[in-house]
Design an enzyme around this catalytic site. Structure first.
Site, PDB file in Angstrom:
ATOM      1  N   ASP A 300       0.857  -1.182   0.000  1.00 16.50           N
ATOM      2  CA  ASP A 300       0.000   0.000   0.000  1.00 16.50           C
ATOM      3  C   ASP A 300       0.894   1.232   0.000  1.00 16.50           C
ATOM      4  O   ASP A 300       2.073   1.159   0.354  1.00 16.50           O
ATOM      5  CB  ASP A 300      -0.905  -0.011   1.238  1.00 16.50           C
ATOM      6  CG  ASP A 300      -1.995   1.054   1.205  1.00 16.50           C
ATOM      7  OD1 ASP A 300      -2.228   1.640   0.132  1.00 16.50           O
ATOM      8  OD2 ASP A 300      -2.611   1.301   2.262  1.00 16.50           O
ATOM      9  N   HIS A 301       0.343   2.349  -0.423  1.00 18.81           N
ATOM     10  CA  HIS A 301       1.053   3.622  -0.390  1.00 18.81           C
ATOM     11  C   HIS A 301       0.717   4.334   0.917  1.00 18.81           C
ATOM     12  O   HIS A 301      -0.449   4.656   1.168  1.00 18.81           O
ATOM     13  CB  HIS A 301       0.651   4.493  -1.576  1.00 18.81           C
ATOM     14  CG  HIS A 301       1.154   3.981  -2.888  1.00 18.81           C
ATOM     15  ND1 HIS A 301       0.412   4.044  -4.059  1.00 18.81           N
ATOM     16  CD2 HIS A 301       2.327   3.389  -3.224  1.00 18.81           C
ATOM     17  CE1 HIS A 301       1.109   3.527  -5.058  1.00 18.81           C
ATOM     18  NE2 HIS A 301       2.275   3.123  -4.562  1.00 18.81           N
ATOM     19  N   PHE A 475      -5.135   4.495   0.529  1.00 13.21           N
ATOM     20  CA  PHE A 475      -6.209   3.620   0.025  1.00 13.21           C
ATOM     21  C   PHE A 475      -5.832   2.885  -1.254  1.00 13.21           C
ATOM     22  O   PHE A 475      -6.637   2.775  -2.169  1.00 13.21           O
ATOM     23  CB  PHE A 475      -7.513   4.409  -0.186  1.00 13.21           C
ATOM     24  CG  PHE A 475      -7.846   5.395   0.895  1.00 13.21           C
ATOM     25  CD1 PHE A 475      -7.739   5.056   2.240  1.00 13.21           C
ATOM     26  CD2 PHE A 475      -8.258   6.677   0.593  1.00 13.21           C
ATOM     27  CE1 PHE A 475      -8.049   5.964   3.246  1.00 13.21           C
ATOM     28  CE2 PHE A 475      -8.572   7.596   1.590  1.00 13.21           C
ATOM     29  CZ  PHE A 475      -8.466   7.236   2.930  1.00 13.21           C
ATOM     30  N   HIS A 476      -4.600   2.335  -1.325  1.00 11.42           N
ATOM     31  CA  HIS A 476      -4.165   1.619  -2.518  1.00 11.42           C
ATOM     32  C   HIS A 476      -3.699   0.194  -2.208  1.00 11.42           C
ATOM     33  O   HIS A 476      -2.626  -0.222  -2.634  1.00 11.42           O
ATOM     34  CB  HIS A 476      -3.008   2.363  -3.200  1.00 11.42           C
ATOM     35  CG  HIS A 476      -3.352   3.717  -3.703  1.00 11.42           C
ATOM     36  ND1 HIS A 476      -2.392   4.650  -4.037  1.00 11.42           N
ATOM     37  CD2 HIS A 476      -4.548   4.317  -3.943  1.00 11.42           C
ATOM     38  CE1 HIS A 476      -2.969   5.765  -4.455  1.00 11.42           C
ATOM     39  NE2 HIS A 476      -4.281   5.586  -4.404  1.00 11.42           N
ATOM     40  N   PRO A 477      -4.452  -0.619  -1.478  1.00  4.52           N
ATOM     41  CA  PRO A 477      -3.981  -1.974  -1.183  1.00  4.52           C
ATOM     42  C   PRO A 477      -3.981  -2.860  -2.438  1.00  4.52           C
ATOM     43  O   PRO A 477      -4.936  -2.860  -3.204  1.00  4.52           O
ATOM     44  CB  PRO A 477      -4.984  -2.484  -0.149  1.00  4.52           C
ATOM     45  CG  PRO A 477      -6.242  -1.724  -0.435  1.00  4.52           C
ATOM     46  CD  PRO A 477      -5.784  -0.362  -0.877  1.00  4.52           C
TER      47      PRO A 477
END
Length: 541
Positions: A300-301, A475-477
């Site tokens: 994730d980021h 919110f980038h899983p």
């Protein structure tokens, strides 16, 4: 238990990938498709007003309401972890930013899975075919596709000044982040249509729903995949799910396609007996396929939100700080579909290197003319801007694991942020670069004063500690059912996205990414679904 019938294809999840798949697979008039979605219809007004993400995240009408486990890299904090639970999935609640990543991302994917079909030159046509770019068709962009890409309908003096300051710091101005090398600073392009959110339910599912060969069932929770034994090993025959108080089964004549996202897909595989055998036995589930990589490789980021107070610059903190200002904002949107209510969560972007030794930009900025303590809190009472910066290629790896055999219990999500020395160094360097941008001459007239994390953090060790204090998900899983070679014991799917050791089952969503893309992950997920649809058509034609 009632039968919902037999279909050629069953798609689990009407999110970003699921809507694309439903559209593409129903183009074959002879193929029947069942699309199952746990959430409801995308008829909530705040889905469509761009600023409405504030009302959709952490709302049971549109969000799964996940929370992470206490994260040691963040000082034991637990984070809100939004995932869309509605037609359109996370494309209905996300930041609407159109971003493909860098060409090198897809070269790494191809190397990881041994398939040149995932290289940049091979996937670029897939991005173009679904795109409807405001600038028309070109070498890098498509026109006439379903996925609308527009310029934002706003500008801010403080953001323009930040862009000038970034240029003075060595980050050039650019107008297009999607040509394979996204180095530079500019306003993000967004998935909107005339100031209204353009989600995948509008773009892809609406057309497909009018076809007679698609059945959509909303409000239905998939409990498990139906796996049977054969001479060839485990075979997926369909799904078991509940909806409206009734338990159903549905049979797939050709394939079951798992498109439940980087959290939902590994959870459902594990509940169905596909995953690390030890974990499954721990929860009383018979292992049908021992795949240790299911739920691993979570990437994730992590965004580091730096806040700077300013003087003499209009920001949303002040503009929205009184009733008259709010009325003005609402009127502008009602009349022109522009202004703050048309804003994506982040308006200005920048891609840069954390240090000169990086082979490609490894930082992404999301810059906003506003500030707040944390998501969901009110705006600060003073004028300020936020410069969030994230490490695009983290080396830390987390995991998603079931906590019980209960299909209705949320999984345990452990991102394991800042778990490596490399990630902590990049975080410290990123905060230092942000300070250099804020100190550039272009911003001097606004007298930026660091409010968060604060100038008391100076050394690399102190800055890494500050990153742990202020870091939060962007919110980038991805990556929890990763694509890889046959000799990679941690890979879950092959280059055709077929689940290893299980016939009749594919995973098609962001969970298959072996490495996270260097940017926002929604549009790469659309590309994955486009490619999967082509492979499925080829397999059954």
């Amino acid at each position: 238990m009632e039968s919902a019938g037999q279909f050629d294809y069953i798609i689990i999840g009407a999110g970003t990938a699921g809507c694309v798949l439903a559209n593409r697979l129903t183009r074959d008039k002879d193929a029947s498709v069942l699309l199952i979605e746990a959430g409801g219809k995308d008829d909530y007004v705040w889905i469509h007003i761009p600023v409405g993400y504030l009302h959709c995240i952490d709302n049971p009408r549109t969000d799964w309401l996940y929370r992470t486990e206490a994260d040691p890299g963040l000082g034991g904090r637990s984070l809100l972890y939004p995932r869309g639970k509605v037609l359109g999935g996370s494309s209905s609640i996300n930041g609407m930013i159109y971003m493909r990543g860098q060409s090198g991302d897809y070269e790494r994917w191809a190397d990881a899975c041994g398939d040149d079909g995932w290289r940049w030159n091979a996937v670029l046509p897939l991005f173009r075919q679904s795109e409807d770019h405001h600038g028309g068709a070109s070498e890098f962009h498509g026109a006439g596709g379903e996925w609308r890409v527009e310029k934002q309908r706003l500008s801010w003096k403080i953001l323009d000044a930040f862009r000038d300051a970034a240029e003075q710091t060595g980050i050039p101005k650019v107008d297009d982040f999607n040509r394979g090398d996204n180095l530079g600073c500019g306003y993000f392009e967004v998935n909107q249509k005339r100031g209204i959110r353009w989600n995948t339910a509008k773009a892809f599912l609406k057309t497909a729903a009018a076809r007679g060969n698609l059945t959509i069932m909303t409000g239905c929770h998939v409990e498990k995949l139906l796996i049977v034994h054969s001479e060839l090993g485990p075979v997926c025959r369909g799904v078991q799910f509940t909806g409206g108080g009734t338990r159903y089964t549905a049979d797939a004549a050709r394939e079951t396609i798992l498109a439940a996202g980087a959290i939902g897909s590994p959870q459902l595989l594990q509940l169905s007996g596909i995953g690390p055998a030890g974990l499954l036995r721990e929860h009383g589930i018979e292992p049908l396929a021992d795949l240790p990589g299911v739920g691993g490789n979570l990437q994730d980021h992590l965004q580091l939100r730096m806040v700077f107070k300013v003087s003499g610059a209009p920001t949303l903190n002040i503009l929205a700080g009184n009733l008259f200002g709010k009325m003005r904002i609402g009127l502008e949107y009602a009349m022109f579909r522009s202004g703050p209510m048309s804003m994506a969560p982040s308006q200005l972007g920048a891609f840069a290197r954390s240090d000169p030794g990086q082979p490609a930009p490894n930082l992404e900025y999301h810059v906003q003319p506003l500030s707040l303590e944390k998501f969901g809190d009110p705006l600060h009472a003073f004028p300020a801007f936020t410069a969030s910066v994230c490490n695009l290629r983290p080396t830390s790896r987390g995991h998603v694991r079931i906590g019980s055999a209960d299909a209705y219990a949320p999984p345990k999500i452990s991102p394991m942020y800042l778990n490596t020395p490399e990630d902590r160094k990049v975080a410290a360097d990123a905060l230092g670069l942000t300070r250099r941008i804020a100190a550039a001459p272009a911003l001097a007239r606004y007298k930026p004063e660091e409010y968060r994390p604060g100038l008391q953090y100076r050394t690399e060790e102190e800055l890494a500690r500050a990153a742990a204090d202020i870091g939060t998900t962007i919110f980038h899983p991805v990556g929890t059912c990763k694509m890889g070679r046959a000799d990679d014991a941690t890979s879950v799917v092959d280059s055709e996205l077929k689940v290893r050791g299980v016939t009749g089952l594919r995973v098609v969503d962001a969970s298959i990414m072996p490495f996270i893309t260097s940017g926002n992950t929604n549009s790469p997920t659309i590309m994955i679904a486009e490619k999967a649809a082509q492979m499925i058509h080829k397999a059954w034609s």
